[in-house]
Design an enzyme around this catalytic site. Structure first.
Site, PDB file in Angstrom:
ATOM      1  N   GLN A 114     -34.011 -21.110  36.001  1.00 52.58           N
ATOM      2  CA  GLN A 114     -33.688 -22.459  35.561  1.00 52.58           C
ATOM      3  C   GLN A 114     -34.160 -23.475  36.602  1.00 52.58           C
ATOM      4  O   GLN A 114     -33.725 -23.451  37.758  1.00 52.58           O
ATOM      5  CB  GLN A 114     -32.178 -22.618  35.316  1.00 52.58           C
ATOM      6  CG  GLN A 114     -31.925 -23.866  34.465  1.00 52.58           C
ATOM      7  CD  GLN A 114     -30.475 -24.269  34.386  1.00 52.58           C
ATOM      8  OE1 GLN A 114     -29.776 -24.251  35.392  1.00 52.58           O
ATOM      9  NE2 GLN A 114     -30.021 -24.674  33.218  1.00 52.58           N
ATOM     10  N   HIS A 164     -33.732 -27.478  33.138  1.00 49.47           N
ATOM     11  CA  HIS A 164     -32.331 -27.927  33.120  1.00 49.47           C
ATOM     12  C   HIS A 164     -32.283 -29.407  32.746  1.00 49.47           C
ATOM     13  O   HIS A 164     -32.582 -30.263  33.569  1.00 49.47           O
ATOM     14  CB  HIS A 164     -31.701 -27.693  34.494  1.00 49.47           C
ATOM     15  CG  HIS A 164     -30.199 -27.772  34.514  1.00 49.47           C
ATOM     16  ND1 HIS A 164     -29.471 -28.362  33.524  1.00 49.47           N
ATOM     17  CD2 HIS A 164     -29.292 -27.301  35.416  1.00 49.47           C
ATOM     18  CE1 HIS A 164     -28.165 -28.274  33.805  1.00 49.47           C
ATOM     19  NE2 HIS A 164     -28.040 -27.630  34.954  1.00 49.47           N
ATOM     20  N   ASN A 198     -25.819 -31.278  31.636  1.00 47.91           N
ATOM     21  CA  ASN A 198     -24.712 -31.390  32.600  1.00 47.91           C
ATOM     22  C   ASN A 198     -24.806 -32.523  33.610  1.00 47.91           C
ATOM     23  O   ASN A 198     -24.287 -32.429  34.718  1.00 47.91           O
ATOM     24  CB  ASN A 198     -24.516 -30.046  33.319  1.00 47.91           C
ATOM     25  CG  ASN A 198     -24.193 -28.927  32.334  1.00 47.91           C
ATOM     26  OD1 ASN A 198     -23.833 -29.205  31.195  1.00 47.91           O
ATOM     27  ND2 ASN A 198     -24.333 -27.689  32.746  1.00 47.91           N
ATOM     28  N   TYR A 212     -27.459 -33.881  35.218  1.00 50.75           N
ATOM     29  CA  TYR A 212     -28.478 -33.881  36.278  1.00 50.75           C
ATOM     30  C   TYR A 212     -29.667 -34.756  35.860  1.00 50.75           C
ATOM     31  O   TYR A 212     -29.608 -35.446  34.843  1.00 50.75           O
ATOM     32  CB  TYR A 212     -28.854 -32.436  36.639  1.00 50.75           C
ATOM     33  CG  TYR A 212     -27.615 -31.707  37.133  1.00 50.75           C
ATOM     34  CD1 TYR A 212     -26.993 -32.080  38.332  1.00 50.75           C
ATOM     35  CD2 TYR A 212     -26.998 -30.719  36.365  1.00 50.75           C
ATOM     36  CE1 TYR A 212     -25.820 -31.470  38.757  1.00 50.75           C
ATOM     37  CE2 TYR A 212     -25.816 -30.107  36.787  1.00 50.75           C
ATOM     38  CZ  TYR A 212     -25.246 -30.490  37.990  1.00 50.75           C
ATOM     39  OH  TYR A 212     -24.076 -29.905  38.407  1.00 50.75           O
ATOM     40  N   ARG A 265     -32.382 -26.456  28.404  1.00 52.59           N
ATOM     41  CA  ARG A 265     -30.922 -26.500  28.197  1.00 52.59           C
ATOM     42  C   ARG A 265     -30.479 -27.954  28.111  1.00 52.59           C
ATOM     43  O   ARG A 265     -30.880 -28.768  28.950  1.00 52.59           O
ATOM     44  CB  ARG A 265     -30.210 -25.809  29.348  1.00 52.59           C
ATOM     45  CG  ARG A 265     -28.691 -25.841  29.246  1.00 52.59           C
ATOM     46  CD  ARG A 265     -28.038 -25.080  30.394  1.00 52.59           C
ATOM     47  NE  ARG A 265     -27.257 -23.982  29.860  1.00 52.59           N
ATOM     48  CZ  ARG A 265     -25.976 -23.750  30.177  1.00 52.59           C
ATOM     49  NH1 ARG A 265     -25.345 -24.542  31.007  1.00 52.59           N
ATOM     50  NH2 ARG A 265     -25.331 -22.733  29.673  1.00 52.59           N
ATOM     51  N   GLY A 296     -21.251 -17.398  30.047  1.00 54.70           N
ATOM     52  CA  GLY A 296     -21.226 -17.719  31.468  1.00 54.70           C
ATOM     53  C   GLY A 296     -20.158 -16.939  32.196  1.00 54.70           C
ATOM     54  O   GLY A 296     -20.389 -15.821  32.670  1.00 54.70           O
ATOM     55  N   ARG A 297     -18.961 -17.501  32.237  1.00 58.80           N
ATOM     56  CA  ARG A 297     -17.896 -16.881  33.039  1.00 58.80           C
ATOM     57  C   ARG A 297     -17.619 -15.427  32.667  1.00 58.80           C
ATOM     58  O   ARG A 297     -17.372 -14.616  33.572  1.00 58.80           O
ATOM     59  CB  ARG A 297     -16.648 -17.758  32.993  1.00 58.80           C
ATOM     60  CG  ARG A 297     -16.867 -19.075  33.762  1.00 58.80           C
ATOM     61  CD  ARG A 297     -15.751 -20.077  33.541  1.00 58.80           C
ATOM     62  NE  ARG A 297     -15.653 -20.423  32.134  1.00 58.80           N
ATOM     63  CZ  ARG A 297     -14.668 -21.165  31.622  1.00 58.80           C
ATOM     64  NH1 ARG A 297     -13.711 -21.624  32.415  1.00 58.80           N
ATOM     65  NH2 ARG A 297     -14.655 -21.444  30.340  1.00 58.80           N
TER      66      ARG A 297
HETATM   67  C1  8OZ Z   1     -21.022 -25.861  38.547  1.00 59.81           C
HETATM   68  C2  8OZ Z   1     -21.089 -26.191  39.890  1.00 59.81           C
HETATM   69  C3  8OZ Z   1     -22.281 -26.660  40.414  1.00 59.81           C
HETATM   70  C4  8OZ Z   1     -23.390 -26.796  39.596  1.00 59.81           C
HETATM   71  C5  8OZ Z   1     -24.391 -27.084  35.980  1.00 59.81           C
HETATM   72  C6  8OZ Z   1     -25.719 -26.356  37.832  1.00 59.81           C
HETATM   73  O1  8OZ Z   1     -23.319 -27.533  35.575  1.00 59.81           O
HETATM   74  C7  8OZ Z   1     -24.517 -26.634  37.377  1.00 59.81           C
HETATM   75  C8  8OZ Z   1     -23.314 -26.472  38.236  1.00 59.81           C
HETATM   76  C9  8OZ Z   1     -22.119 -25.996  37.734  1.00 59.81           C
HETATM   77  O2  8OZ Z   1     -25.362 -27.019  35.246  1.00 59.81           O
END
Ligand code: 8OZ
Length: 368
Positions: free
Chosen positions: A103, A182, A185, A187, A234, A325-326
């Site tokens: 990613q 990516h 979330n 970013y 994503r 994920g988890r």
């Molecule tokens: C949790 C903590 C730090 C980064 C994401 C890369 O949410 C993350 C991330 C998740 O996509």
């Protein structure tokens, strides 16, 4: 016990990769790269090797440049040492019979001057502080508030596209099977996509078409390296993590899906219901429908899926694959457990980020 013709365990053609099952390991930040240099190591290779039973592993978010880093200990893909480190990971996964994408990540404003080259301000489409967002900067300082970023100039944007292109090339040298961009979330790509974080008045902001411009430049650059059939993306259309919101996610993500369809990329992974927060209760069906209608390629659903729910949603045509994920953190043999209907190990959230093999490579499999 799952049925003999369980759709979760039917093969799936993802671009030009044939996956043995529909269970994808979602990208998971674990913050365990070697320091200095954010270099993947033998322990990381062992962790991914243990999870090679996934139809596809999407390795954790990995910064494409020093500027793209937002947390302590996350791995990079911009130095030769990192490429060598990742090669250990891809070799281990391939030897165990798996497939693995990387990613590609630029955090944009979700960073801190202490993590940035020359202590500079993190960069963003607009100088808007993500209210309430925090990041982990070091073992000593822990979690800190994120300051106001600096808005990127128009002239700087091609240079960031180039960071992604180099990251894609390095991922190829490191032996990955493909890459995932990516754009979720909160970013950098997400910051450009969504109306609240992108207040630009130039060609990169304002209309939906303009907000898509930079993310699509990144897609084109990465496709130029990998080909569309090895490139995925994503998105998190209604995720609220990192202070995100869009005035009209159906319009934004419907238009993005259309452009991605034209680009012919291998898949779209959609964070439907995030552990980090969601603006809608449950799955945002209107956005999911808009993406499905406009993007004809494979759709990977993500967010709080159980094995049964994944099976039902795939059978109903709501997604083609499901990423976990988890559950993959605490169950290295998750696909086998789902196949057998076996109980799952619980995860220990205190060892998600940073540390050693504890809570990382020491979760038991059914045969342990
Ligand atoms: C949790 C903590 C730090 C980064 C994401 C890369 O949410 C993350 C991330 C998740 O996509």
């Amino acid at each position: 016990m799952a049925e003999r013709n369980d759709i979760l365990f039917s093969t799936f053609q993802l671009g030009d990769l044939t996956l043995p099952n529909r269970i994808v390991m979602a990208p998971l930040t674990r913050s365990r790269s070697s320091q200095p240099g954010d270099v993947p190591n033998d322990l990381n290779a062992e962790y991914y090797r243990q999870r090679a039973g996934a139809g596809l592993i999407i390795a954790e978010a990995t910064q494409v440049s020093p500027q793209g880093k937002g947390y302590a200990f996350t791995p990079g893909i911009h130095s030769d040492a990192q490429v060598e480190g990742w090669r250990k990971v891809t070799s281990a996964v391939h030897e165990a019979g798996g497939r693995i994408h990387l990613q590609l990540w630029h955090v944009g404003r979700i960073s801190h001057p202490s993590l940035q080259p020359n202590g500079e301000k993190p960069v963003a489409p607009s100088a808007i502080k993500p209210e309430g967002a925090q990041t982990y900067i070091s073992a000593e300082s822990g979690m800190v508030d994120i300051p106001e970023p600096r808005a990127l100039s128009e002239e700087e944007i091609p240079g960031i596209v180039e960071q992604f292109r180099l990251g894609a090339e390095n991922a190829k040298r490191a032996g990955f099977d493909g890459v995932e961009i990516h754009a979720a979330n909160g970013y950098l790509l997400d910051q450009f996509l969504r109306s609240e974080s992108n207040q630009r008045t130039d060609a990169y902001g304002g209309s939906v078409e303009n907000r898509l411009r930079f993310p699509m430049m990144v897609v084109e650059a990465v496709v130029g390296v990998w080909g569309a059939e090895r490139t995925g993306i994503r998105v998190s259309p209604t995720g609220s993590a990192n202070a995100m919101r869009d005035a009209d996610p159906v319009a934004t993500y419907g238009a993005l899906a259309k452009r991605l369809n034209e680009a012919g990329i291998a898949y779209i992974e959609v964070v439907e219901d995030s552990f980090q927060g969601n603006l809608e209760q449950g799955r945002p069906q209107a956005v999911i429908d808009a993406i499905r209608q406009n993007f004809k390629g494979p759709y990977i659903g993500n967010g709080h899926y159980t094995g049964d729910e994944a099976r039902q949603r795939i059978e109903a045509g709501q997604c083609d694959l499901a990423s976990f994920g988890r559950p993959f953190i605490s169950n290295p043999d998750l696909p086998e457990r789902i196949r057998q209907g076996a109980a799952l190990n619980e995860w220990d959230a205190s060892s998600f980020y940073g540390g050693d093999e504890r809570g990382y490579t020491d979760y038991p499999t059914l045969s342990d």
